[in-house]
Scaffold this active site. Structure first.
Site, PDB file in Angstrom:
ATOM      1  N   ARG A   1       0.846  -1.193   0.000  1.00  0.00           N
ATOM      2  CA  ARG A   1       0.000   0.000   0.000  1.00  0.00           C
ATOM      3  C   ARG A   1       0.880   1.241   0.000  1.00  0.00           C
ATOM      4  O   ARG A   1       2.104   1.123   0.086  1.00  0.00           O
ATOM      5  CB  ARG A   1      -0.939  -0.015   1.210  1.00  0.00           C
ATOM      6  CG  ARG A   1      -0.204  -0.250   2.484  1.00  0.00           C
ATOM      7  CD  ARG A   1      -1.093  -0.593   3.646  1.00  0.00           C
ATOM      8  NE  ARG A   1      -0.235  -0.764   4.806  1.00  0.00           N
ATOM      9  CZ  ARG A   1       0.192   0.200   5.564  1.00  0.00           C
ATOM     10  NH1 ARG A   1      -0.189   1.439   5.354  1.00  0.00           N
ATOM     11  NH2 ARG A   1       0.999  -0.021   6.578  1.00  0.00           N
TER      12      ARG A   1
ATOM     13  N   ARG B   1       3.186   8.484   4.963  1.00  0.00           N
ATOM     14  CA  ARG B   1       2.160   8.977   5.904  1.00  0.00           C
ATOM     15  C   ARG B   1       1.969  10.472   5.684  1.00  0.00           C
ATOM     16  O   ARG B   1       2.959  11.197   5.541  1.00  0.00           O
ATOM     17  CB  ARG B   1       2.607   8.748   7.344  1.00  0.00           C
ATOM     18  CG  ARG B   1       2.817   7.301   7.650  1.00  0.00           C
ATOM     19  CD  ARG B   1       3.364   7.138   9.056  1.00  0.00           C
ATOM     20  NE  ARG B   1       3.681   5.731   9.292  1.00  0.00           N
ATOM     21  CZ  ARG B   1       4.290   5.275  10.366  1.00  0.00           C
ATOM     22  NH1 ARG B   1       4.650   6.105  11.326  1.00  0.00           N
ATOM     23  NH2 ARG B   1       4.536   3.992  10.499  1.00  0.00           N
TER      24      ARG B   1
ATOM     25  N   ARG C   1      19.566 -14.049   2.978  1.00  0.00           N
ATOM     26  CA  ARG C   1      20.481 -12.921   3.106  1.00  0.00           C
ATOM     27  C   ARG C   1      21.104 -13.020   4.495  1.00  0.00           C
ATOM     28  O   ARG C   1      20.438 -13.409   5.463  1.00  0.00           O
ATOM     29  CB  ARG C   1      19.735 -11.577   3.002  1.00  0.00           C
ATOM     30  CG  ARG C   1      19.009 -11.379   1.706  1.00  0.00           C
ATOM     31  CD  ARG C   1      19.913 -11.194   0.516  1.00  0.00           C
ATOM     32  NE  ARG C   1      20.628  -9.923   0.535  1.00  0.00           N
ATOM     33  CZ  ARG C   1      21.587  -9.617  -0.342  1.00  0.00           C
ATOM     34  NH1 ARG C   1      21.950 -10.482  -1.272  1.00  0.00           N
ATOM     35  NH2 ARG C   1      22.187  -8.438  -0.296  1.00  0.00           N
TER      36      ARG C   1
ATOM     37  N   ARG D   1      22.637   0.575   7.199  1.00  0.00           N
ATOM     38  CA  ARG D   1      22.296   1.428   8.347  1.00  0.00           C
ATOM     39  C   ARG D   1      23.383   1.341   9.411  1.00  0.00           C
ATOM     40  O   ARG D   1      24.227   0.435   9.387  1.00  0.00           O
ATOM     41  CB  ARG D   1      20.945   1.038   8.936  1.00  0.00           C
ATOM     42  CG  ARG D   1      20.856  -0.402   9.394  1.00  0.00           C
ATOM     43  CD  ARG D   1      19.463  -0.714   9.944  1.00  0.00           C
ATOM     44  NE  ARG D   1      19.376  -2.105  10.377  1.00  0.00           N
ATOM     45  CZ  ARG D   1      18.330  -2.646  10.967  1.00  0.00           C
ATOM     46  NH1 ARG D   1      17.248  -1.929  11.208  1.00  0.00           N
ATOM     47  NH2 ARG D   1      18.330  -3.914  11.340  1.00  0.00           N
TER      48      ARG D   1
ATOM     49  N   GLU E   1      25.926  -1.931   9.299  1.00  0.00           N
ATOM     50  CA  GLU E   1      25.280  -3.175   8.868  1.00  0.00           C
ATOM     51  C   GLU E   1      25.374  -3.339   7.352  1.00  0.00           C
ATOM     52  O   GLU E   1      24.929  -2.465   6.605  1.00  0.00           O
ATOM     53  CB  GLU E   1      23.814  -3.116   9.318  1.00  0.00           C
ATOM     54  CG  GLU E   1      23.070  -4.399   9.213  1.00  0.00           C
ATOM     55  CD  GLU E   1      21.701  -4.311   9.902  1.00  0.00           C
ATOM     56  OE1 GLU E   1      21.601  -3.757  11.028  1.00  0.00           O
ATOM     57  OE2 GLU E   1      20.729  -4.766   9.292  1.00  0.00           O
TER      58      GLU E   1
ATOM     59  N   TYR F   1      10.220 -14.812   7.563  1.00  0.00           N
ATOM     60  CA  TYR F   1      10.593 -13.749   8.495  1.00  0.00           C
ATOM     61  C   TYR F   1       9.479 -13.641   9.531  1.00  0.00           C
ATOM     62  O   TYR F   1       8.319 -13.444   9.176  1.00  0.00           O
ATOM     63  CB  TYR F   1      10.772 -12.382   7.788  1.00  0.00           C
ATOM     64  CG  TYR F   1      11.041 -11.333   8.835  1.00  0.00           C
ATOM     65  CD1 TYR F   1      12.320 -11.157   9.337  1.00  0.00           C
ATOM     66  CD2 TYR F   1      10.000 -10.606   9.397  1.00  0.00           C
ATOM     67  CE1 TYR F   1      12.560 -10.267  10.367  1.00  0.00           C
ATOM     68  CE2 TYR F   1      10.238  -9.712  10.429  1.00  0.00           C
ATOM     69  CZ  TYR F   1      11.522  -9.551  10.904  1.00  0.00           C
ATOM     70  OH  TYR F   1      11.759  -8.680  11.937  1.00  0.00           O
TER      71      TYR F   1
ATOM     72  N   ASP G   1       8.373 -11.703  13.158  1.00  0.00           N
ATOM     73  CA  ASP G   1       8.658 -10.824  14.284  1.00  0.00           C
ATOM     74  C   ASP G   1       8.552 -11.636  15.578  1.00  0.00           C
ATOM     75  O   ASP G   1       7.936 -12.706  15.621  1.00  0.00           O
ATOM     76  CB  ASP G   1       7.670  -9.653  14.296  1.00  0.00           C
ATOM     77  CG  ASP G   1       8.170  -8.490  13.439  1.00  0.00           C
ATOM     78  OD1 ASP G   1       9.401  -8.313  13.348  1.00  0.00           O
ATOM     79  OD2 ASP G   1       7.335  -7.765  12.879  1.00  0.00           O
TER      80      ASP G   1
HETATM   81  C1  LIG Z   1      18.266  -8.451  11.743  1.00  0.00           C
HETATM   82  C2  LIG Z   1      16.977  -8.837  12.403  1.00  0.00           C
HETATM   83  C3  LIG Z   1      16.312  -7.891  13.156  1.00  0.00           C
HETATM   84  C4  LIG Z   1      15.104  -8.242  13.773  1.00  0.00           C
HETATM   85  N1  LIG Z   1      14.454  -7.275  14.470  1.00  0.00           N
HETATM   86  C5  LIG Z   1      13.275  -7.569  15.033  1.00  0.00           C
HETATM   87  C6  LIG Z   1      12.539  -6.557  15.713  1.00  0.00           C
HETATM   88  O1  LIG Z   1      12.964  -5.400  15.781  1.00  0.00           O
HETATM   89  N2  LIG Z   1      11.357  -6.900  16.256  1.00  0.00           N
HETATM   90  C7  LIG Z   1      10.847  -8.169  16.174  1.00  0.00           C
HETATM   91  O2  LIG Z   1       9.758  -8.423  16.691  1.00  0.00           O
HETATM   92  N3  LIG Z   1      11.538  -9.160  15.569  1.00  0.00           N
HETATM   93  C8  LIG Z   1      12.732  -8.891  14.990  1.00  0.00           C
HETATM   94  N4  LIG Z   1      13.433  -9.882  14.356  1.00  0.00           N
HETATM   95  C9  LIG Z   1      12.906 -11.270  14.365  1.00  0.00           C
HETATM   96  C10 LIG Z   1      13.432 -12.151  15.553  1.00  0.00           C
HETATM   97  O3  LIG Z   1      14.826 -12.242  15.468  1.00  0.00           O
HETATM   98  C11 LIG Z   1      12.772 -13.533  15.462  1.00  0.00           C
HETATM   99  O4  LIG Z   1      11.384 -13.383  15.650  1.00  0.00           O
HETATM  100  C12 LIG Z   1      13.263 -14.541  16.505  1.00  0.00           C
HETATM  101  O5  LIG Z   1      14.647 -14.598  16.563  1.00  0.00           O
HETATM  102  C13 LIG Z   1      12.740 -15.923  16.148  1.00  0.00           C
HETATM  103  O6  LIG Z   1      13.062 -16.846  17.170  1.00  0.00           O
HETATM  104  P1  LIG Z   1      13.323 -18.382  16.833  1.00  0.00           P
HETATM  105  O7  LIG Z   1      13.457 -19.058  18.136  1.00  0.00           O
HETATM  106  O8  LIG Z   1      12.292 -18.896  15.885  1.00  0.00           O
HETATM  107  O9  LIG Z   1      14.693 -18.398  16.010  1.00  0.00           O
HETATM  108  P2  LIG Z   1      16.194 -18.036  16.469  1.00  0.00           P
HETATM  109  O10 LIG Z   1      16.181 -16.841  17.350  1.00  0.00           O
HETATM  110  O11 LIG Z   1      16.999 -17.999  15.234  1.00  0.00           O
HETATM  111  O12 LIG Z   1      16.613 -19.284  17.353  1.00  0.00           O
HETATM  112  C14 LIG Z   1      16.968 -20.528  16.792  1.00  0.00           C
HETATM  113  C15 LIG Z   1      18.068 -21.137  17.652  1.00  0.00           C
HETATM  114  O13 LIG Z   1      18.292 -22.478  17.202  1.00  0.00           O
HETATM  115  C16 LIG Z   1      19.668 -22.753  17.312  1.00  0.00           C
HETATM  116  N5  LIG Z   1      19.969 -23.853  16.386  1.00  0.00           N
HETATM  117  C17 LIG Z   1      19.769 -23.873  15.045  1.00  0.00           C
HETATM  118  N6  LIG Z   1      20.148 -25.046  14.536  1.00  0.00           N
HETATM  119  C18 LIG Z   1      20.604 -25.795  15.559  1.00  0.00           C
HETATM  120  C19 LIG Z   1      21.137 -27.107  15.658  1.00  0.00           C
HETATM  121  N7  LIG Z   1      21.263 -27.931  14.599  1.00  0.00           N
HETATM  122  N8  LIG Z   1      21.520 -27.569  16.883  1.00  0.00           N
HETATM  123  C20 LIG Z   1      21.380 -26.779  17.977  1.00  0.00           C
HETATM  124  N9  LIG Z   1      20.878 -25.512  17.935  1.00  0.00           N
HETATM  125  C21 LIG Z   1      20.502 -25.047  16.751  1.00  0.00           C
HETATM  126  C22 LIG Z   1      20.342 -21.451  16.915  1.00  0.00           C
HETATM  127  O14 LIG Z   1      21.652 -21.376  17.444  1.00  0.00           O
HETATM  128  C23 LIG Z   1      19.405 -20.411  17.530  1.00  0.00           C
HETATM  129  O15 LIG Z   1      19.849 -20.030  18.813  1.00  0.00           O
HETATM  130  C24 LIG Z   1      14.585  -9.555  13.668  1.00  0.00           C
HETATM  131  C25 LIG Z   1      15.279 -10.505  12.905  1.00  0.00           C
HETATM  132  C26 LIG Z   1      16.428 -10.143  12.238  1.00  0.00           C
HETATM  133  C27 LIG Z   1      17.095 -11.151  11.353  1.00  0.00           C
END
Ligand SMILES: Cc1cc2nc3c(=O)[nH]c(=O)nc-3n(C[C@H](O)[C@H](O)[C@H](O)COP(=O)(O)OP(=O)(O)OC[C@H]3O[C@@H](n4cnc5c(N)ncnc54)[C@H](O)[C@@H]3O)c2cc1C
Length: 387
Positions: free
Chosen positions: A177, A181, A253, A283, A304, A352, A354
């Site tokens: 969209r 703003r 990425r 950034r 970054e 992706y 949050d």
């Molecule tokens: C740059 C960036 C900025 C972000 N900013 C925001 C934000 O501002 N606000 C927001 O709400 N969300 C944000 N997010 C999203 C947020 O990071 C995710 O929602 C969150 O990390 C997801 O949690 P998860 O547990 O699914 O995955 P992850 O946090 O990736 O956890 C997965 C874990 O599994 C472990 N793992 C993987 N494979 C194995 C294996 N084979 N053996 C053992 N351990 C393993 C990894 O080491 C990791 O610790 C952002 C994401 C990125 C990439």
């Protein structure tokens, strides 16, 4: 039951906690040396600044249950994300603007003092390229919505750097969209609940994991053989990684953070985007501004850079174009044929997510699992379909 959660990020921690409270024995393994997953925060020993190690994380949600959930484990301080961006203005000089593009940005960029309706008419009637009837690409969509000047200043260079692709190669659906703003609201998010955990995300996630039925094993890599020792596995690692990448790698990425320090205040805000294509980074984040209630003389910053992930890099943003989605569909089929494992979270569903959505899906998966047990049914590979 004896349940293994792979990953001590939000997905593994929330699912583990829910099932531990229901009386199951939970083991959480993570290959990293800390809990928290990509939300991990760590105080810098020299400056005392709370560093968002894998990039800045701001909590924002409209989900009241999720907001109550995180507040159960940590105090949240008020925090609004207000982003600035440098880019070249109409004169060709570099200037600092307010993001997301709002009335302040528009007035400053065009050197005007328009009111909301005037700015709306100006963008729609004088800037937007209405000759584009059915925009198919990101570029066409942006040109149709905001016109060449704003597109080139704020969207083009940043997108090329972030995705490594020209906006003419990206689908129009990315810009759904009008991305501007017509008021002075510069709060990046619209959500009702927004904040920052007072002591960082890692202590919050450690508290979620603190339960008598949970054992956490850090620096422990998961292998399918370890999984066989448990009654069920919740896997939050990369989906293709679970299958040893046998069908190929899902494209991501990755980010390189060039860390530097500064005495005093380097940029006066937490996030400064760089819209210009010729500036190689996207950034700079100044971490102390994510905790405005703290005072620190020194400062820790990240420049970054975004690039295509290679084997061994941390996967950050799933690419999810046509090619990747076809490969994803093949991995989903493999996952659905794998008994005793549920794939959860951002990596195992290749989306992706949050943090609030991650927690919502983790709570739903844990409840869904409990419902399956009650009915005597096997838990599915996915509670949320990756496609
Ligand atoms: C740059 C960036 C900025 C972000 N900013 C925001 C934000 O501002 N606000 C927001 O709400 N969300 C944000 N997010 C999203 C947020 O990071 C995710 O929602 C969150 O990390 C997801 O949690 P998860 O547990 O699914 O995955 P992850 O946090 O990736 O956890 C997965 C874990 O599994 C472990 N793992 C993987 N494979 C194995 C294996 N084979 N053996 C053992 N351990 C393993 C990894 O080491 C990791 O610790 C952002 C994401 C990125 C990439």
């Amino acid at each position: 039951m004896n349940i293994l959660c792979v990953g001590a990020g939000l997905s593994g921690a929330v699912i583990g906690r829910h099932l531990a409270e229901a009386g199951h024995q939970i083991t959480v393994v993570d290959s990293r040396s800390h809990a928290g997953g990509n939300c991990h925060t760590e105080r810098d020993a020299d400056t005392g600044v709370m560093v968002h190690v894998y990039g800045p994380h701001i909590f924002h949600t409209d989900d009241a249950e999720v907001w109550d959930y995180v507040n159960r484990f940590e105090t949240f301080k008020p925090y609004k994300n207000r982003v600035k961006s440098t880019t070249r203005g109409l004169t060709g000089e570099q200037e600092v603007f307010s993001l997301p593009v709002n009335l302040h940005t528009i007035n400053q960029f065009f050197r005007k003092t328009m009111r909301p309706e005037e700015a709306h008419d100006f963008i729609v009637n004088e800037q937007a390229d209405t000759s584009i009837e059915n925009p198919e690409t990101f570029e066409e969509q942006a040109m149709r919505f905001v016109g060449k000047d704003l597109y080139e200043a704020f969207f083009k260079g940043y997108t090329i750097k972030q995705w490594g692709m020209h906006p003419s190669e990206l689908p129009a659906s990315i810009l759904k969209r009008l991305p501007v703003r017509f008021n002075y609201d510069d709060n990046y998010f619209f959500h009702q609940f927004q904040g920052m955990p007072e002591n960082g995300y890692t202590p919050m996630i450690e508290k979620i994991l603190e339960h008598e039925n949970i054992t956490v094993k850090l620096e422990t890599e998961f292998t399918p053989e370890t999984g066989a020792e448990y009654d069920h596995v919740f896997y939050s690692g990369p989906l293709d990684g679970y299958f040893g990448y046998e069908l190929g790698r899902l494209g991501y990425r990755t980010l390189d953070f060039e860390r530097f320090t500064h005495q005093g205040d380097y940029q006066g805000c937490a996030v400064m985007n760089y819209g210009e294509e010729e500036v190689p980074f996207t950034r700079i984040t100044e971490h102390k501004h994510f905790a405005p209630w703290e005072e620190h003389e020194g400062s820790v910053l990240y420049r970054e850079f975004s690039r295509l992930a290679e084997p061994g890099d941390i996967p950050y943003y799933p690419i999810r174009q046509v090619k990747e989605k076809a490969l994803l569909a093949d991995y989903v089929k493999l996952a659905e044929q794998t008994a005793g494992v549920t794939f959860v979270g951002r990596l195992a569903t290749y989306r992706y997510l949050d943090m609030d959505v991650t927690i919502r899906e983790a709570l739903d998966a844990a409840r869904g699992f409990a419902a399956c047990l009650e009915k005597g049914e096997a838990a599915p590979a996915f509670f949320t379909a990756p496609l």
